[in-house]
Design a protein around this motif. Structure first.
Motif, short mmCIF file in Angstrom:
data_model
loop_
_atom_site.label_atom_id
_atom_site.label_comp_id
_atom_site.label_asym_id
_atom_site.label_seq_id
_atom_site.Cartn_x
_atom_site.Cartn_y
_atom_site.Cartn_z
N TYR A 128 100.70 91.21 172.16
CA TYR A 128 100.85 89.74 172.09
C TYR A 128 102.02 89.30 172.98
O TYR A 128 102.82 88.44 172.59
CB TYR A 128 101.07 89.26 170.65
CG TYR A 128 100.02 89.74 169.68
CD1 TYR A 128 98.74 89.18 169.69
CD2 TYR A 128 100.28 90.76 168.78
CE1 TYR A 128 97.75 89.62 168.81
CE2 TYR A 128 99.30 91.20 167.90
CZ TYR A 128 98.04 90.64 167.92
OH TYR A 128 97.08 91.08 167.06
N ARG B 213 96.81 86.71 163.71
CA ARG B 213 95.87 87.24 164.71
C ARG B 213 95.18 88.50 164.19
O ARG B 213 93.99 88.72 164.45
CB ARG B 213 96.62 87.55 166.02
CG ARG B 213 97.15 86.31 166.72
CD ARG B 213 96.05 85.33 167.04
NE ARG B 213 95.10 85.84 168.01
CZ ARG B 213 93.94 85.26 168.30
NH1 ARG B 213 93.58 84.16 167.65
NH2 ARG B 213 93.14 85.78 169.21
N TYR C 139 102.61 84.88 163.55
CA TYR C 139 101.51 84.78 164.51
C TYR C 139 100.73 86.08 164.58
O TYR C 139 99.49 86.10 164.57
CB TYR C 139 102.07 84.43 165.90
CG TYR C 139 101.02 84.43 166.98
CD1 TYR C 139 100.20 83.32 167.18
CD2 TYR C 139 100.83 85.54 167.80
CE1 TYR C 139 99.22 83.31 168.17
CE2 TYR C 139 99.86 85.55 168.79
CZ TYR C 139 99.06 84.43 168.97
OH TYR C 139 98.10 84.43 169.95
N GLU D 89 94.49 91.21 173.48
CA GLU D 89 95.78 90.57 173.23
C GLU D 89 96.66 91.47 172.35
O GLU D 89 97.86 91.63 172.59
CB GLU D 89 95.59 89.21 172.55
CG GLU D 89 96.90 88.44 172.36
CD GLU D 89 96.70 87.17 171.55
OE1 GLU D 89 95.62 87.03 170.94
OE2 GLU D 89 97.63 86.35 171.51
N GLU E 274 106.48 83.25 174.83
CA GLU E 274 106.48 81.80 174.60
C GLU E 274 107.36 81.44 173.39
O GLU E 274 108.16 80.49 173.45
CB GLU E 274 105.04 81.34 174.34
CG GLU E 274 104.91 79.89 173.95
CD GLU E 274 103.50 79.57 173.47
OE1 GLU E 274 103.37 78.77 172.53
OE2 GLU E 274 102.54 80.16 174.02
N GLU F 146 102.37 87.65 175.78
CA GLU F 146 102.48 86.26 176.27
C GLU F 146 102.98 85.33 175.17
O GLU F 146 103.86 84.50 175.38
CB GLU F 146 101.12 85.80 176.78
CG GLU F 146 101.15 84.41 177.41
CD GLU F 146 99.79 84.04 178.02
OE1 GLU F 146 99.61 82.85 178.29
OE2 GLU F 146 98.94 84.93 178.19
N LYS F 147 102.40 85.50 173.96
CA LYS F 147 102.82 84.65 172.85
C LYS F 147 104.26 84.95 172.45
O LYS F 147 105.03 84.06 172.13
CB LYS F 147 101.89 84.87 171.66
CG LYS F 147 102.10 83.85 170.54
CD LYS F 147 101.73 82.46 171.00
CE LYS F 147 101.87 81.43 169.91
NZ LYS F 147 101.50 80.08 170.35
N ARG F 148 104.60 86.24 172.47
CA ARG F 148 105.97 86.62 172.14
C ARG F 148 106.96 85.94 173.09
O ARG F 148 107.97 85.40 172.67
CB ARG F 148 106.12 88.14 172.22
CG ARG F 148 107.56 88.62 171.97
CD ARG F 148 107.68 90.09 172.32
NE ARG F 148 107.07 90.93 171.32
CZ ARG F 148 107.71 91.39 170.24
NH1 ARG F 148 108.98 91.05 170.05
NH2 ARG F 148 107.10 92.14 169.38
#
Length: 396
Positions: free
Chosen positions: A309, A243, A239, A304, A315, A311-313
């Motif tokens: 990252y 990005r 991811y 971001e 998630e 939030e994505k991490r």
């Protein structure tokens, strides 16, 4: 794993399933690693909707389609089969007595690993104790391919909740061995044998059994956790890489739009026709709006990245988190005799006798120390016979 639990092996499970199915009146035709099972019409079971079905046996043999069941200690089919067997024919109580031993004692490691031979052994039972033998299913759930199920047998004393590893192993081998039912030589306790056991103690013992089973497979679960973590890290890295690539694309797009805006502005200054001027100004307005949108996306992507990252991490790691659940599939109350065993060991022509606490099925229950130096006897510090009596490796 610790020796507090005993894993249910593939061969033991197959032996149990074969006997249970034939006990229901089913025919089982075996061919290589497949069974063709045909249930009689009067049998109503929960583990199969059809009268005739195939079972894939052996480890690493997942069901190839929905009409085929896989029989492994980790499979859903095995869980349903065991749950139904426990419901239809609960084992109830089993008494392990001195007669079960028939001279086949369970010697401690400090004797088995020593150079001395056991010349004689005599067990004297003093009183009965009550234990719980439990079959515990452990479900390890994760979104990755590391999801698995484990089946462990645990035996422990109901009062002290001390593990009885020998009893766990004995009952797995006998209950799930070539014959089902009480172990060879063991007596099924009668109603008059039943000592009252409080519901609370039994429930506490069941909880401890599940924790003990979980602890026994801790290393395997840790491996799964590490594998799931690596999968999450790999997904996050992919991811992050995408990005970063997207940021470069947005940056190029902003530059391209800026160049086009400058060209349009230059063109607008030289346009003589009002109609063309209007068209160029509309185009510039559209480009400007498009550039603002792309710049907004670029700014957000950069913010971001600055946040790592996060939030994505979170998630991704939450999705790969390992969830563990334990379930008591079956349980048996075990009455077993405790007392002392006299062991006469012989080494180099000399023999000596010692006495140790002993329980049927479990073996020597407490630590035993060397008479000579006081060190605890273990597999690495085994007993030996000296010219003056009993000693150990430490006091050699």
């Amino acid at each position: 794993m610790t020796d507090a639990a005993h894993p249910v092996t593939q061969s033991a499970l197959e032996a149990f399933a074969r006997e249970y199915l034939t006990g229901l009146g089913a025919s089982v035709r075996e061919s290589d690693a497949r069974w063709r099972v045909n249930l009689p019409a009067h049998v109503d079971v929960d583990f199969a909707d059809e009268r005739e079905f195939e079972v894939a046996v052996g480890p690493d043999r997942p069901a190839s389609d929905e009409s085929e069941r896989a029989l492994t200690p980790q499979s859903e089919f095995a869980r349903r089969l065991l749950a139904e067997a426990a419901e239809m024919a609960p084992a109830g109580r089993v008494a392990l007595t001195k007669d079960l031993l028939d001279g086949d004692y369970r010697y401690p490691s400090w004797v088995a690993e020593s150079s001395a031979d056991v010349a004689d052994a005599t067990f004297s039972p003093y009183y009965d104790r009550t234990g719980l033998w439990a079959l515990v299913r452990i479900d390890v759930e994760t979104v990755s391919e590391y999801q698995t199920q484990l089946l462990e047998a645990v035996a422990l004393d109901v009062e002290s909740e001390d593990p009885l590893p020998g009893v766990a192993e004995l009952l797995v081998e006998e209950f799930y061995g070539l014959q089902s039912g009480p172990p060879r030589g063991a007596a099924t306790a009668t109603e008059t044998d039943d000592a009252p056991i409080s519901t609370e103690k039994l429930a506490d013992a069941a909880d401890t059994a599940q924790r003990t089973a979980l602890e026994a497979v801790r290393d395997e679960i840790d491996d799964i956790r590490r594998s799931a973590s690596r999968a999450a890290e790999s997904e996050f890295e992919e991811y992050r890489r995408l990005r970063e690539q997207r940021i470069e694309e947005l940056r190029d797009e902003v530059r391209s739009l800026a160049d086009r805006l400058r060209d349009v502005a230059t063109e607008a200054e030289g346009v003589r026709s009002d109609e063309r001027r209007v068209a160029v100004l509309e185009e510039r307005q559209e480009l400007k709006a498009e550039k603002e949108d792309v710049q907004t996306a670029l700014d957000e992507a950069r913010r971001e990245r600055e946040r790592g990252y996060a939030e994505k991490r979170r998630e991704i790691y939450d999705r790969h988190a390992v969830e563990i659940a334990t379930e008591l599939v079956a349980g048996t109350v075990v009455t077993y005799e405790r007392g002392e065993i006299d062991l006469t060991v012989r080494d180099d022509g000399r023999s000596e006798t010692l006495r140790a606490p002993y329980a049927v099925g479990a073996g020597v229950t407490d630590d035993v120390r060397c008479d000579c130096c006081g060190e605890r006897l273990t597999a690495r510090n085994p007993i030996r016979v000296t010219a003056t009596g009993l000693g150990c490796r430490t006091c050699r």
